[in-house]
Design a protein around this motif. Structure first.
Motif, PDB file in Angstrom:
ATOM      1  N   GLU A 185       0.827  -1.204   0.000  1.00  0.00           N
ATOM      2  CA  GLU A 185       0.000   0.000   0.000  1.00  0.00           C
ATOM      3  C   GLU A 185       0.865   1.259   0.000  1.00  0.00           C
ATOM      4  O   GLU A 185       0.566   2.237  -0.695  1.00  0.00           O
ATOM      5  N   ALA A 186       1.951   1.216   0.781  1.00  0.00           N
ATOM      6  CA  ALA A 186       2.844   2.377   0.849  1.00  0.00           C
ATOM      7  C   ALA A 186       3.500   2.632  -0.510  1.00  0.00           C
ATOM      8  O   ALA A 186       3.612   3.782  -0.958  1.00  0.00           O
ATOM      9  N   LEU A 187       3.922   1.567  -1.172  1.00  0.00           N
ATOM     10  CA  LEU A 187       4.526   1.721  -2.490  1.00  0.00           C
ATOM     11  C   LEU A 187       3.513   2.258  -3.498  1.00  0.00           C
ATOM     12  O   LEU A 187       3.821   3.131  -4.319  1.00  0.00           O
ATOM     13  N   ALA A 188       2.277   1.733  -3.418  1.00  0.00           N
ATOM     14  CA  ALA A 188       1.243   2.125  -4.375  1.00  0.00           C
ATOM     15  C   ALA A 188       0.842   3.588  -4.227  1.00  0.00           C
ATOM     16  O   ALA A 188       0.428   4.230  -5.195  1.00  0.00           O
ATOM     17  N   HIS A 189       0.957   4.137  -3.014  1.00  0.00           N
ATOM     18  CA  HIS A 189       0.521   5.520  -2.774  1.00  0.00           C
ATOM     19  C   HIS A 189       1.685   6.474  -2.553  1.00  0.00           C
ATOM     20  O   HIS A 189       1.480   7.632  -2.192  1.00  0.00           O
ATOM     21  N   ASP A 190       2.890   5.994  -2.752  1.00  0.00           N
ATOM     22  CA  ASP A 190       4.053   6.862  -2.621  1.00  0.00           C
ATOM     23  C   ASP A 190       3.968   7.975  -3.675  1.00  0.00           C
ATOM     24  O   ASP A 190       3.600   7.723  -4.831  1.00  0.00           O
ATOM     25  N   PRO A 191       4.255   9.232  -3.307  1.00  0.00           N
ATOM     26  CA  PRO A 191       4.101  10.351  -4.255  1.00  0.00           C
ATOM     27  C   PRO A 191       4.948  10.214  -5.522  1.00  0.00           C
ATOM     28  O   PRO A 191       4.597  10.766  -6.561  1.00  0.00           O
ATOM     29  N   VAL A 192       6.046   9.473  -5.445  1.00  0.00           N
ATOM     30  CA  VAL A 192       6.891   9.268  -6.624  1.00  0.00           C
ATOM     31  C   VAL A 192       6.548   7.954  -7.314  1.00  0.00           C
ATOM     32  O   VAL A 192       6.264   7.903  -8.518  1.00  0.00           O
ATOM     33  N   LEU A 193       6.543   6.871  -6.547  1.00  0.00           N
ATOM     34  CA  LEU A 193       6.326   5.544  -7.134  1.00  0.00           C
ATOM     35  C   LEU A 193       4.919   5.360  -7.693  1.00  0.00           C
ATOM     36  O   LEU A 193       4.710   4.584  -8.622  1.00  0.00           O
ATOM     37  N   SER A 194       3.959   6.062  -7.127  1.00  0.00           N
ATOM     38  CA  SER A 194       2.583   5.902  -7.597  1.00  0.00           C
ATOM     39  C   SER A 194       2.401   6.392  -9.032  1.00  0.00           C
ATOM     40  O   SER A 194       1.427   6.057  -9.698  1.00  0.00           O
ATOM     41  N   LYS A 195       3.352   7.186  -9.510  1.00  0.00           N
ATOM     42  CA  LYS A 195       3.287   7.691 -10.881  1.00  0.00           C
ATOM     43  C   LYS A 195       4.055   6.801 -11.862  1.00  0.00           C
ATOM     44  O   LYS A 195       4.162   7.107 -13.045  1.00  0.00           O
ATOM     45  N   THR A 196       4.615   5.714 -11.351  1.00  0.00           N
ATOM     46  CA  THR A 196       5.356   4.782 -12.201  1.00  0.00           C
ATOM     47  C   THR A 196       4.535   3.513 -12.421  1.00  0.00           C
ATOM     48  O   THR A 196       3.436   3.367 -11.885  1.00  0.00           O
ATOM     49  N   TRP A 209       3.646 -14.585  -7.373  1.00  0.00           N
ATOM     50  CA  TRP A 209       3.781 -15.936  -6.833  1.00  0.00           C
ATOM     51  C   TRP A 209       5.150 -16.041  -6.178  1.00  0.00           C
ATOM     52  O   TRP A 209       6.046 -15.231  -6.426  1.00  0.00           O
ATOM     53  N   ASP A 210       5.315 -17.015  -5.311  1.00  0.00           N
ATOM     54  CA  ASP A 210       6.615 -17.180  -4.658  1.00  0.00           C
ATOM     55  C   ASP A 210       6.971 -18.660  -4.547  1.00  0.00           C
ATOM     56  O   ASP A 210       6.177 -19.543  -4.893  1.00  0.00           O
ATOM     57  N   ALA A 211       8.182 -18.918  -4.066  1.00  0.00           N
ATOM     58  CA  ALA A 211       8.704 -20.283  -4.000  1.00  0.00           C
ATOM     59  C   ALA A 211       7.955 -21.150  -3.002  1.00  0.00           C
ATOM     60  O   ALA A 211       8.000 -22.382  -3.073  1.00  0.00           O
ATOM     61  N   ALA A 212       7.269 -20.527  -2.055  1.00  0.00           N
ATOM     62  CA  ALA A 212       6.550 -21.296  -1.028  1.00  0.00           C
ATOM     63  C   ALA A 212       5.180 -21.763  -1.498  1.00  0.00           C
ATOM     64  O   ALA A 212       4.482 -22.476  -0.784  1.00  0.00           O
ATOM     65  N   GLY A 213       4.761 -21.339  -2.692  1.00  0.00           N
ATOM     66  CA  GLY A 213       3.492 -21.803  -3.221  1.00  0.00           C
ATOM     67  C   GLY A 213       2.390 -20.763  -3.265  1.00  0.00           C
ATOM     68  O   GLY A 213       1.297 -21.044  -3.764  1.00  0.00           O
ATOM     69  N   LEU A 214       2.648 -19.558  -2.743  1.00  0.00           N
ATOM     70  CA  LEU A 214       1.631 -18.507  -2.798  1.00  0.00           C
ATOM     71  C   LEU A 214       1.439 -18.071  -4.248  1.00  0.00           C
ATOM     72  O   LEU A 214       2.408 -17.777  -4.960  1.00  0.00           O
ATOM     73  N   TYR A 215       0.198 -18.017  -4.703  1.00  0.00           N
ATOM     74  CA  TYR A 215      -0.092 -17.657  -6.097  1.00  0.00           C
ATOM     75  C   TYR A 215      -1.263 -16.693  -6.108  1.00  0.00           C
ATOM     76  O   TYR A 215      -2.385 -17.066  -5.799  1.00  0.00           O
ATOM     77  N   GLN A 216      -1.002 -15.417  -6.447  1.00  0.00           N
ATOM     78  CA  GLN A 216      -2.033 -14.384  -6.376  1.00  0.00           C
ATOM     79  C   GLN A 216      -2.267 -13.686  -7.725  1.00  0.00           C
ATOM     80  O   GLN A 216      -2.694 -12.544  -7.751  1.00  0.00           O
ATOM     81  N   VAL A 217      -2.005 -14.392  -8.831  1.00  0.00           N
ATOM     82  CA  VAL A 217      -2.297 -13.822 -10.137  1.00  0.00           C
ATOM     83  C   VAL A 217      -3.811 -13.664 -10.270  1.00  0.00           C
ATOM     84  O   VAL A 217      -4.559 -14.619 -10.142  1.00  0.00           O
ATOM     85  N   GLY A 218      -4.245 -12.440 -10.468  1.00  0.00           N
ATOM     86  CA  GLY A 218      -5.675 -12.153 -10.517  1.00  0.00           C
ATOM     87  C   GLY A 218      -6.240 -11.672  -9.209  1.00  0.00           C
ATOM     88  O   GLY A 218      -7.380 -11.207  -9.149  1.00  0.00           O
ATOM     89  N   SER A 219      -5.445 -11.774  -8.141  1.00  0.00           N
ATOM     90  CA  SER A 219      -5.957 -11.357  -6.827  1.00  0.00           C
ATOM     91  C   SER A 219      -4.891 -10.647  -5.997  1.00  0.00           C
ATOM     92  O   SER A 219      -4.969 -10.617  -4.770  1.00  0.00           O
ATOM     93  N   PHE A 220      -3.903 -10.047  -6.663  1.00  0.00           N
ATOM     94  CA  PHE A 220      -2.836  -9.379  -5.930  1.00  0.00           C
ATOM     95  C   PHE A 220      -3.387  -8.141  -5.220  1.00  0.00           C
ATOM     96  O   PHE A 220      -4.238  -7.433  -5.767  1.00  0.00           O
ATOM     97  N   PRO A 221      -2.920  -7.859  -4.001  1.00  0.00           N
ATOM     98  CA  PRO A 221      -3.415  -6.686  -3.254  1.00  0.00           C
ATOM     99  C   PRO A 221      -3.164  -5.372  -3.991  1.00  0.00           C
ATOM    100  O   PRO A 221      -2.296  -5.295  -4.859  1.00  0.00           O
ATOM    101  N   ALA A 222      -3.924  -4.333  -3.625  1.00  0.00           N
ATOM    102  CA  ALA A 222      -3.849  -3.014  -4.263  1.00  0.00           C
ATOM    103  C   ALA A 222      -4.009  -3.158  -5.772  1.00  0.00           C
ATOM    104  O   ALA A 222      -3.164  -2.709  -6.556  1.00  0.00           O
ATOM    105  N   PRO A 223      -5.099  -3.779  -6.225  1.00  0.00           N
ATOM    106  CA  PRO A 223      -5.247  -4.147  -7.645  1.00  0.00           C
ATOM    107  C   PRO A 223      -5.264  -2.980  -8.622  1.00  0.00           C
ATOM    108  O   PRO A 223      -4.881  -3.151  -9.768  1.00  0.00           O
TER     109      PRO A 223
END
Length: 343
Positions: free
Chosen positions: A11-22, A29-43
Protein backbone atom coordinates in the motif's frame (compact mmCIF):
# COMPACT_ATOMS: atom_id res chain seq x y z
CA UNK A 1 0.64 -17.47 8.50
CA UNK A 2 -1.93 -16.23 6.03
CA UNK A 3 -1.42 -13.60 3.33
CA UNK A 4 -2.56 -10.13 4.38
CA UNK A 5 -5.43 -8.54 2.45
CA UNK A 6 -3.73 -5.12 2.35
CA UNK A 7 0.00 -5.47 3.15
CA UNK A 8 1.30 -2.11 4.46
CA UNK A 9 4.41 -2.20 2.29
CA UNK A 10 2.45 -2.73 -0.93
CA UNK A 11 0.00 0.00 0.00
CA UNK A 12 2.84 2.38 0.85
CA UNK A 13 4.53 1.72 -2.49
CA UNK A 14 1.24 2.13 -4.37
CA UNK A 15 0.52 5.52 -2.77
CA UNK A 16 4.05 6.86 -2.62
CA UNK A 17 4.10 10.35 -4.25
CA UNK A 18 6.89 9.27 -6.62
CA UNK A 19 6.33 5.54 -7.13
CA UNK A 20 2.58 5.90 -7.60
CA UNK A 21 3.29 7.69 -10.88
CA UNK A 22 5.36 4.78 -12.20
CA UNK A 23 4.40 1.34 -13.46
CA UNK A 24 4.31 -1.07 -10.53
CA UNK A 25 4.48 -4.70 -11.67
CA UNK A 26 4.18 -7.71 -9.40
CA UNK A 27 5.38 -11.26 -9.90
CA UNK A 28 2.43 -12.56 -7.94
CA UNK A 29 3.78 -15.94 -6.83
CA UNK A 30 6.62 -17.18 -4.66
CA UNK A 31 8.70 -20.28 -4.00
CA UNK A 32 6.55 -21.30 -1.03
CA UNK A 33 3.49 -21.80 -3.22
CA UNK A 34 1.63 -18.51 -2.80
CA UNK A 35 -0.09 -17.66 -6.10
CA UNK A 36 -2.03 -14.38 -6.38
CA UNK A 37 -2.30 -13.82 -10.14
CA UNK A 38 -5.67 -12.15 -10.52
CA UNK A 39 -5.96 -11.36 -6.83
CA UNK A 40 -2.84 -9.38 -5.93
CA UNK A 41 -3.41 -6.69 -3.25
CA UNK A 42 -3.85 -3.01 -4.26
CA UNK A 43 -5.25 -4.15 -7.65
CA UNK A 44 -5.78 -0.69 -9.11
CA UNK A 45 -2.16 0.29 -8.53
CA UNK A 46 -0.26 -2.91 -9.32
CA UNK A 47 -0.13 -4.79 -12.59
CA UNK A 48 0.67 -8.49 -12.56
CA UNK A 49 2.79 -10.85 -14.61
CA UNK A 50 0.11 -13.03 -16.12
CA UNK A 51 1.33 -16.59 -15.74
CA UNK A 52 -1.95 -17.86 -17.17
CA UNK A 53 -1.25 -16.00 -20.42
CA UNK A 54 2.29 -17.41 -20.56
CA UNK A 55 1.19 -21.02 -20.06
CA UNK A 56 -1.80 -20.76 -22.38
CA UNK A 57 0.15 -19.23 -25.27
CA UNK A 58 3.00 -21.72 -24.85
CA UNK A 59 0.53 -24.62 -24.96
CA UNK A 60 -1.29 -23.17 -27.94
CA UNK A 61 1.92 -22.55 -29.87
CA UNK A 62 3.05 -26.14 -29.37
CA UNK A 63 -0.27 -27.25 -30.94
CA UNK A 64 -2.25 -28.12 -27.80
CA UNK A 65 -5.79 -27.70 -29.13
CA UNK A 66 -7.26 -27.68 -25.61
CA UNK A 67 -5.68 -24.25 -25.06
CA UNK A 68 -7.84 -22.69 -27.78
CA UNK A 69 -10.91 -21.76 -25.73
CA UNK A 70 -8.78 -20.22 -22.96
CA UNK A 71 -6.74 -18.26 -25.48
CA UNK A 72 -9.80 -16.18 -26.32
CA UNK A 73 -9.75 -14.76 -22.79
CA UNK A 74 -5.99 -14.34 -22.66
CA UNK A 75 -5.64 -12.27 -25.85
CA UNK A 76 -8.49 -10.01 -24.71
CA UNK A 77 -6.62 -9.03 -21.55
CA UNK A 78 -7.91 -11.90 -19.37
CA UNK A 79 -11.31 -10.36 -18.52
CA UNK A 80 -12.15 -13.52 -16.58
CA UNK A 81 -9.47 -12.43 -14.10
CA UNK A 82 -9.42 -8.64 -14.31
CA UNK A 83 -12.89 -7.50 -15.37
CA UNK A 84 -13.42 -5.44 -12.19
CA UNK A 85 -10.13 -3.54 -12.42
CA UNK A 86 -10.16 0.20 -13.16
CA UNK A 87 -6.79 0.00 -14.91
CA UNK A 88 -5.31 -2.65 -17.25
CA UNK A 89 -3.65 -5.14 -14.94
CA UNK A 90 -2.28 -7.96 -17.06
CA UNK A 91 1.35 -8.06 -18.19
CA UNK A 92 1.35 -10.58 -21.03
CA UNK A 93 4.61 -12.43 -21.60
CA UNK A 94 5.88 -15.75 -22.95
CA UNK A 95 9.45 -15.80 -21.56
CA UNK A 96 11.23 -13.74 -18.90
CA UNK A 97 14.47 -13.41 -16.96
CA UNK A 98 14.30 -16.90 -15.45
CA UNK A 99 13.09 -20.27 -16.64
CA UNK A 100 13.12 -21.38 -20.28
CA UNK A 101 14.42 -18.87 -22.80
CA UNK A 102 12.75 -18.44 -26.20
CA UNK A 103 15.41 -20.72 -27.71
CA UNK A 104 14.76 -23.32 -24.98
CA UNK A 105 11.06 -23.35 -25.85
CA UNK A 106 11.83 -24.59 -29.36
CA UNK A 107 14.80 -26.82 -28.39
CA UNK A 108 13.81 -28.82 -25.31
CA UNK A 109 10.88 -30.89 -24.08
CA UNK A 110 12.41 -31.21 -20.59
CA UNK A 111 14.61 -28.98 -18.44
CA UNK A 112 18.32 -29.84 -18.28
CA UNK A 113 19.85 -27.94 -15.34
CA UNK A 114 22.78 -30.38 -15.30
CA UNK A 115 25.66 -28.05 -14.47
CA UNK A 116 24.38 -27.10 -11.00
CA UNK A 117 24.53 -30.64 -9.60
CA UNK A 118 20.81 -30.80 -8.77
CA UNK A 119 20.15 -33.52 -11.37
CA UNK A 120 17.12 -31.68 -12.68
CA UNK A 121 15.34 -31.52 -9.31
CA UNK A 122 15.38 -27.71 -9.16
CA UNK A 123 13.08 -25.36 -10.98
CA UNK A 124 9.64 -25.81 -12.50
CA UNK A 125 9.19 -28.82 -14.78
CA UNK A 126 6.06 -27.37 -16.38
CA UNK A 127 7.49 -25.43 -19.31
CA UNK A 128 5.05 -26.25 -22.14
CA UNK A 129 7.80 -26.44 -24.76
CA UNK A 130 8.43 -28.49 -27.91
CA UNK A 131 11.89 -29.41 -29.15
CA UNK A 132 11.03 -29.36 -32.88
CA UNK A 133 11.98 -33.03 -33.19
CA UNK A 134 15.37 -33.24 -31.45
CA UNK A 135 16.14 -32.69 -27.76
CA UNK A 136 18.75 -29.98 -27.29
CA UNK A 137 21.52 -28.82 -29.59
CA UNK A 138 21.71 -30.39 -33.03
CA UNK A 139 23.77 -30.15 -36.20
CA UNK A 140 20.72 -30.93 -38.31
CA UNK A 141 20.28 -27.80 -40.47
CA UNK A 142 16.60 -28.53 -41.09
CA UNK A 143 15.80 -28.71 -37.35
CA UNK A 144 17.81 -25.56 -36.70
CA UNK A 145 16.06 -23.73 -39.52
CA UNK A 146 12.68 -24.83 -38.22
CA UNK A 147 13.56 -23.61 -34.72
CA UNK A 148 14.69 -20.25 -36.06
CA UNK A 149 11.48 -19.86 -38.04
CA UNK A 150 9.39 -20.62 -34.94
CA UNK A 151 11.37 -18.05 -32.93
CA UNK A 152 10.94 -15.44 -35.67
CA UNK A 153 7.22 -16.08 -35.88
CA UNK A 154 6.87 -15.68 -32.13
CA UNK A 155 8.78 -12.43 -32.37
CA UNK A 156 6.32 -11.22 -34.99
CA UNK A 157 3.22 -11.92 -32.91
CA UNK A 158 1.28 -8.69 -33.10
CA UNK A 159 -0.91 -8.91 -30.01
CA UNK A 160 -4.53 -9.97 -30.53
CA UNK A 161 -5.04 -12.42 -33.36
CA UNK A 162 -6.27 -10.86 -36.54
CA UNK A 163 -10.01 -10.17 -36.48
CA UNK A 164 -10.19 -11.00 -40.16
CA UNK A 165 -8.87 -14.49 -39.45
CA UNK A 166 -11.56 -15.08 -36.84
CA UNK A 167 -14.22 -13.81 -39.22
CA UNK A 168 -13.01 -16.28 -41.84
CA UNK A 169 -13.38 -19.08 -39.30
CA UNK A 170 -9.77 -20.21 -39.58
CA UNK A 171 -8.86 -22.93 -37.12
CA UNK A 172 -5.30 -23.98 -37.85
CA UNK A 173 -3.62 -25.64 -34.91
CA UNK A 174 -1.78 -22.34 -34.44
CA UNK A 175 -2.21 -18.80 -35.75
CA UNK A 176 0.47 -16.22 -34.97
CA UNK A 177 -1.29 -13.28 -36.59
CA UNK A 178 1.66 -12.37 -38.82
CA UNK A 179 0.70 -10.37 -41.91
CA UNK A 180 1.52 -11.46 -45.47
CA UNK A 181 4.04 -8.62 -46.18
CA UNK A 182 6.07 -9.57 -43.12
CA UNK A 183 6.07 -13.22 -44.18
CA UNK A 184 7.35 -12.14 -47.60
CA UNK A 185 10.18 -10.23 -45.91
CA UNK A 186 11.07 -13.30 -43.84
CA UNK A 187 11.00 -15.49 -46.96
CA UNK A 188 13.46 -13.15 -48.67
CA UNK A 189 15.83 -13.50 -45.74
CA UNK A 190 15.57 -17.29 -45.83
CA UNK A 191 15.87 -17.81 -49.58
CA UNK A 192 14.65 -20.88 -51.45
CA UNK A 193 14.90 -24.12 -49.46
CA UNK A 194 13.05 -27.27 -50.52
CA UNK A 195 13.45 -29.32 -47.34
CA UNK A 196 12.56 -26.42 -45.08
CA UNK A 197 9.46 -25.72 -47.16
CA UNK A 198 8.32 -29.31 -46.84
CA UNK A 199 8.83 -29.29 -43.07
CA UNK A 200 7.06 -25.95 -42.70
CA UNK A 201 4.05 -27.24 -44.63
CA UNK A 202 3.75 -30.27 -42.34
CA UNK A 203 3.51 -27.97 -39.31
CA UNK A 204 -0.18 -27.15 -40.02
CA UNK A 205 0.50 -23.66 -38.67
CA UNK A 206 -0.89 -20.78 -40.71
CA UNK A 207 2.31 -18.79 -41.04
CA UNK A 208 4.43 -21.91 -41.61
CA UNK A 209 2.19 -22.99 -44.48
CA UNK A 210 2.11 -19.58 -46.13
CA UNK A 211 5.87 -19.29 -45.68
CA UNK A 212 6.37 -22.75 -47.21
CA UNK A 213 4.93 -21.60 -50.52
CA UNK A 214 7.26 -18.62 -50.54
CA UNK A 215 10.49 -20.55 -49.91
CA UNK A 216 9.72 -23.66 -52.01
CA UNK A 217 11.89 -23.80 -55.16
CA UNK A 218 9.83 -24.39 -58.31
CA UNK A 219 12.31 -26.82 -59.84
CA UNK A 220 11.99 -29.38 -56.99
CA UNK A 221 8.23 -29.08 -56.54
CA UNK A 222 7.06 -32.10 -58.49
CA UNK A 223 3.41 -32.72 -59.54
CA UNK A 224 2.89 -35.41 -56.90
CA UNK A 225 4.00 -32.98 -54.17
CA UNK A 226 1.54 -30.40 -55.46
CA UNK A 227 -1.26 -32.95 -55.10
CA UNK A 228 -0.16 -33.76 -51.55
CA UNK A 229 -0.20 -30.10 -50.57
CA UNK A 230 -3.62 -29.48 -52.07
CA UNK A 231 -5.01 -32.61 -50.44
CA UNK A 232 -3.86 -31.39 -47.01
CA UNK A 233 -5.30 -27.86 -47.38
CA UNK A 234 -8.15 -26.88 -45.05
CA UNK A 235 -9.01 -23.29 -45.91
CA UNK A 236 -9.40 -21.01 -48.94
CA UNK A 237 -6.65 -18.74 -47.60
CA UNK A 238 -4.08 -21.53 -48.00
CA UNK A 239 -5.17 -22.05 -51.60
CA UNK A 240 -5.15 -18.33 -52.44
CA UNK A 241 -1.65 -17.62 -51.14
CA UNK A 242 -0.08 -20.87 -52.35
CA UNK A 243 -1.41 -20.27 -55.86
CA UNK A 244 -0.06 -16.72 -55.70
CA UNK A 245 3.40 -17.57 -54.37
CA UNK A 246 4.07 -20.98 -55.95
CA UNK A 247 1.50 -22.79 -58.09
CA UNK A 248 1.23 -20.16 -60.85
CA UNK A 249 4.98 -20.42 -61.47
CA UNK A 250 5.05 -24.20 -61.97
CA UNK A 251 5.84 -25.45 -65.50
CA UNK A 252 2.90 -27.87 -65.27
CA UNK A 253 0.50 -25.30 -63.79
CA UNK A 254 -2.04 -25.49 -66.62
CA UNK A 255 -2.17 -29.29 -66.52
CA UNK A 256 -2.78 -29.33 -62.77
CA UNK A 257 -5.36 -26.56 -62.98
CA UNK A 258 -7.48 -28.61 -65.39
CA UNK A 259 -7.10 -31.73 -63.24
CA UNK A 260 -8.21 -29.86 -60.14
CA UNK A 261 -11.24 -28.08 -61.62
CA UNK A 262 -12.52 -31.46 -62.81
CA UNK A 263 -12.36 -32.85 -59.27
CA UNK A 264 -15.37 -33.19 -56.97
CA UNK A 265 -13.28 -31.96 -54.03
CA UNK A 266 -13.96 -28.31 -53.13
CA UNK A 267 -10.37 -27.37 -52.26
CA UNK A 268 -9.05 -28.93 -55.46
CA UNK A 269 -11.65 -27.07 -57.50
CA UNK A 270 -10.82 -23.86 -55.70
CA UNK A 271 -7.10 -24.25 -56.39
CA UNK A 272 -7.85 -25.05 -60.02
CA UNK A 273 -9.97 -21.97 -60.70
CA UNK A 274 -7.65 -19.67 -58.72
CA UNK A 275 -4.74 -21.00 -60.73
CA UNK A 276 -6.52 -20.61 -64.07
CA UNK A 277 -7.39 -17.01 -63.20
CA UNK A 278 -3.70 -16.31 -62.60
CA UNK A 279 -2.72 -17.98 -65.87
CA UNK A 280 -5.39 -16.07 -67.84
CA UNK A 281 -3.89 -12.81 -66.55
CA UNK A 282 -0.91 -13.53 -68.83
CA UNK A 283 -3.19 -12.99 -71.82
CA UNK A 284 -2.85 -16.42 -73.45
CA UNK A 285 -6.03 -17.97 -74.91
CA UNK A 286 -6.83 -21.66 -74.51
CA UNK A 287 -6.84 -24.15 -77.35
CA UNK A 288 -10.35 -24.86 -78.62
CA UNK A 289 -10.81 -28.22 -76.88
CA UNK A 290 -9.39 -26.91 -73.61
CA UNK A 291 -11.59 -23.82 -73.86
CA UNK A 292 -14.76 -25.88 -74.21
CA UNK A 293 -13.71 -28.06 -71.27
CA UNK A 294 -12.91 -25.03 -69.10
CA UNK A 295 -16.15 -23.20 -69.87
CA UNK A 296 -18.17 -26.32 -69.06
CA UNK A 297 -16.38 -26.76 -65.74
CA UNK A 298 -16.69 -23.08 -64.83
CA UNK A 299 -20.39 -23.04 -65.73
CA UNK A 300 -21.02 -26.04 -63.47
CA UNK A 301 -18.93 -24.54 -60.65
CA UNK A 302 -21.05 -21.39 -60.59
CA UNK A 303 -23.73 -23.58 -59.04
CA UNK A 304 -21.44 -25.19 -56.47
CA UNK A 305 -22.36 -25.28 -52.77
CA UNK A 306 -19.06 -23.65 -51.82
CA UNK A 307 -19.12 -19.86 -52.02
CA UNK A 308 -15.34 -19.83 -52.41
CA UNK A 309 -15.51 -22.15 -55.43
CA UNK A 310 -18.32 -20.13 -57.02
CA UNK A 311 -16.40 -16.90 -56.52
CA UNK A 312 -13.16 -18.38 -57.89
CA UNK A 313 -14.94 -19.79 -60.95
CA UNK A 314 -16.64 -16.47 -61.66
CA UNK A 315 -13.38 -14.57 -61.19
CA UNK A 316 -11.60 -16.91 -63.61
CA UNK A 317 -14.32 -16.25 -66.20
CA UNK A 318 -13.84 -12.52 -65.81
CA UNK A 319 -10.08 -12.93 -66.24
CA UNK A 320 -10.60 -15.06 -69.34
CA UNK A 321 -12.94 -12.47 -70.84
CA UNK A 322 -10.05 -10.00 -70.74
CA UNK A 323 -7.82 -12.19 -72.89
CA UNK A 324 -9.52 -11.00 -76.09
CA UNK A 325 -12.76 -10.17 -77.84
CA UNK A 326 -13.45 -13.77 -78.84
CA UNK A 327 -12.92 -14.99 -75.29
CA UNK A 328 -15.15 -12.21 -73.93
CA UNK A 329 -17.94 -13.31 -76.28
CA UNK A 330 -17.61 -16.94 -75.12
CA UNK A 331 -17.77 -15.95 -71.46
CA UNK A 332 -20.75 -13.68 -72.09
CA UNK A 333 -22.53 -16.58 -73.78
CA UNK A 334 -21.95 -18.81 -70.76
CA UNK A 335 -23.20 -16.19 -68.29
CA UNK A 336 -26.29 -15.39 -70.40
CA UNK A 337 -27.09 -19.08 -70.62
CA UNK A 338 -27.03 -19.35 -66.84
CA UNK A 339 -29.29 -16.29 -66.51
CA UNK A 340 -31.80 -17.84 -68.92
CA UNK A 341 -31.73 -21.10 -66.97
CA UNK A 342 -32.36 -19.22 -63.70
CA UNK A 343 -35.35 -17.46 -65.25
Amino acid sequence: GKPMQSPPLLEALAHDPVLSKTKLIAEAWDAAGLYQVGSFPAPDKWAEWNGHFRDCVRNFIRSDASAGPELINRIQGSPDMYKNRKEPSTINFVTCHDGFTLNDLVSYNEKHNDANGEAGRDGNSHNSSWNSGVEGATNDPVIEALRNRRINLRSMMNGPLSQSMREKGLAYRVIFGVEWPRLMELAQEIGKDHQLAQDLWKEDIRECRLLAGLVQPVETFYPEIADIWVESMHYPEEAQYTVLSLFQHLPYASQKAFEWVASSDEIRQLCGFLLLARLFMRGNPLMRQSEVEYLDQASAALGAKSLAVRKAAYDSLLKYSLVGAEQAAMVDKVLRSLEDTAD
